[in-house]
Design a protein around this motif. Structure first.
Motif, PDB file in Angstrom:
ATOM      1  N   ARG A  62      32.173 -29.690 -30.825  1.00  0.00           N
ATOM      2  CA  ARG A  62      32.873 -29.857 -29.552  1.00  0.00           C
ATOM      3  C   ARG A  62      33.687 -28.604 -29.265  1.00  0.00           C
ATOM      4  O   ARG A  62      34.855 -28.489 -29.615  1.00  0.00           O
ATOM      5  CB  ARG A  62      33.782 -31.092 -29.630  1.00  0.00           C
ATOM      6  N   GLY A  63      33.046 -27.640 -28.627  1.00  0.00           N
ATOM      7  CA  GLY A  63      33.709 -26.403 -28.272  1.00  0.00           C
ATOM      8  C   GLY A  63      33.636 -26.175 -26.776  1.00  0.00           C
ATOM      9  O   GLY A  63      33.450 -27.118 -25.993  1.00  0.00           O
ATOM     10  N   TYR A  64      33.764 -24.912 -26.367  1.00  0.00           N
ATOM     11  CA  TYR A  64      33.692 -24.585 -24.941  1.00  0.00           C
ATOM     12  C   TYR A  64      32.338 -25.023 -24.376  1.00  0.00           C
ATOM     13  O   TYR A  64      32.254 -25.578 -23.276  1.00  0.00           O
ATOM     14  CB  TYR A  64      33.895 -23.085 -24.747  1.00  0.00           C
ATOM     15  N   PHE A  65      31.275 -24.770 -25.150  1.00  0.00           N
ATOM     16  CA  PHE A  65      29.949 -25.288 -24.830  1.00  0.00           C
ATOM     17  C   PHE A  65      29.622 -26.362 -25.864  1.00  0.00           C
ATOM     18  O   PHE A  65      29.405 -26.036 -27.033  1.00  0.00           O
ATOM     19  CB  PHE A  65      28.881 -24.192 -24.862  1.00  0.00           C
ATOM     20  N   PRO A  66      29.625 -27.632 -25.494  1.00  0.00           N
ATOM     21  CA  PRO A  66      29.352 -28.683 -26.482  1.00  0.00           C
ATOM     22  C   PRO A  66      27.933 -28.575 -27.037  1.00  0.00           C
ATOM     23  O   PRO A  66      26.978 -28.370 -26.286  1.00  0.00           O
ATOM     24  CB  PRO A  66      29.540 -29.984 -25.689  1.00  0.00           C
ATOM     25  N   ILE A  67      27.824 -28.677 -28.337  1.00  0.00           N
ATOM     26  CA  ILE A  67      26.535 -28.588 -29.019  1.00  0.00           C
ATOM     27  C   ILE A  67      26.188 -29.976 -29.539  1.00  0.00           C
ATOM     28  O   ILE A  67      27.010 -30.609 -30.198  1.00  0.00           O
ATOM     29  CB  ILE A  67      26.594 -27.560 -30.161  1.00  0.00           C
TER      30      ILE A  67
END
Length: 221
Positions: A62-67
């Protein structure tokens, strides 16, 4: 005329033949073992590469672009999605570069490994949305002619075959995919796929409904 072998020569020749056969069998077994070990090492190396982004237990990031979470995912769905990247049915330049290097055998090995994993969900979704999301997931939105998610994804959101598992999937990732469905999926008209099934549903849900469903499925184990 060739001279006849003496009685002592015959056993020695048979012994030499047997020894040679035994060595050949041992060499063949060793080759199989080494090949299997090499393949196992290759699979582990690829798994490590996948987990660099998708998390050590493939629980997602769960970051800037969720993976997305891959753990517990349906192998058939994952295999289809990897092909979708290489066939440009699904847009993602990073995953295109990854997927097109994988052999069918490697894909099968990776997806089987991910299927066996079951870490706890990352969580983080607004808990106040879960009840609304549960109702939409189980009953749909009849007034808007939106079918229940459970009808395809199953009552526990575990999916089946090419229908993906949603249980435990990251809250922001589910939102991103549903909001951008028509821009990311089914992008090669020459190769239609199962993403067409979800297209009318994704387009019919409004933002608050999407967020509620995402909150509910992300809470499931």
């Amino acid at each position: 005329m060739r001279p006849l072998k003496t009685p002592s020569q015959v056993p020695r020749r048979r012994s030499a033949i047997l020894v040679g056969m035994q060595l050949a069998v041992q060499a063949a077994i060793l080759a199989v073992v080494l090949t299997g070990a090499s393949r196992a090492d290759d699979v582990q190396a690829k798994l490590g590469y996948c987990k660099d982004c998708h998390g050590p237990s493939a629980q997602g990031y769960r970051g800037y672009f969720p993976i997305p979470r891959l753990a517990g995912q349906q192998p058939e769905y994952l295999e289809n999605q990897l092909r979708a990247f290489t066939e440009r049915r699904r847009t993602n330049n990073i995953m295109f570069n990854v997927a097109h290097t994988l052999s069918p055998a490697m894909i099968s090995a990776l997806t089987a490994n991910f299927r066996a994993l079951n870490p706890n969900p990352i969580g983080g979704a607004p808990t106040q949305l879960v009840a609304t999301g549960k109702k939409i997931f189980e009953d749909g939105v009849p007034d808007a002619n939106i079918a229940a998610c459970a009808a395809c994804h199953g009552p526990e959101a575990t999916g089946s075959g090419q229908i993906p598992r949603l249980a435990g999937q990251l809250y922001p990732y589910v939102i991103k995919e549903l909001v951008n469905w028509g821009k990311e999926r089914g992008q090669n008209p020459a190769r239609p796929d199962t993403s067409a099934i979800m297209s009318p549903v994704a387009h019919s849900l409004n933002k608050s409904q999407i967020e509620a469903v995402a909150a509910f499925v992300s809470s499931l184990k």
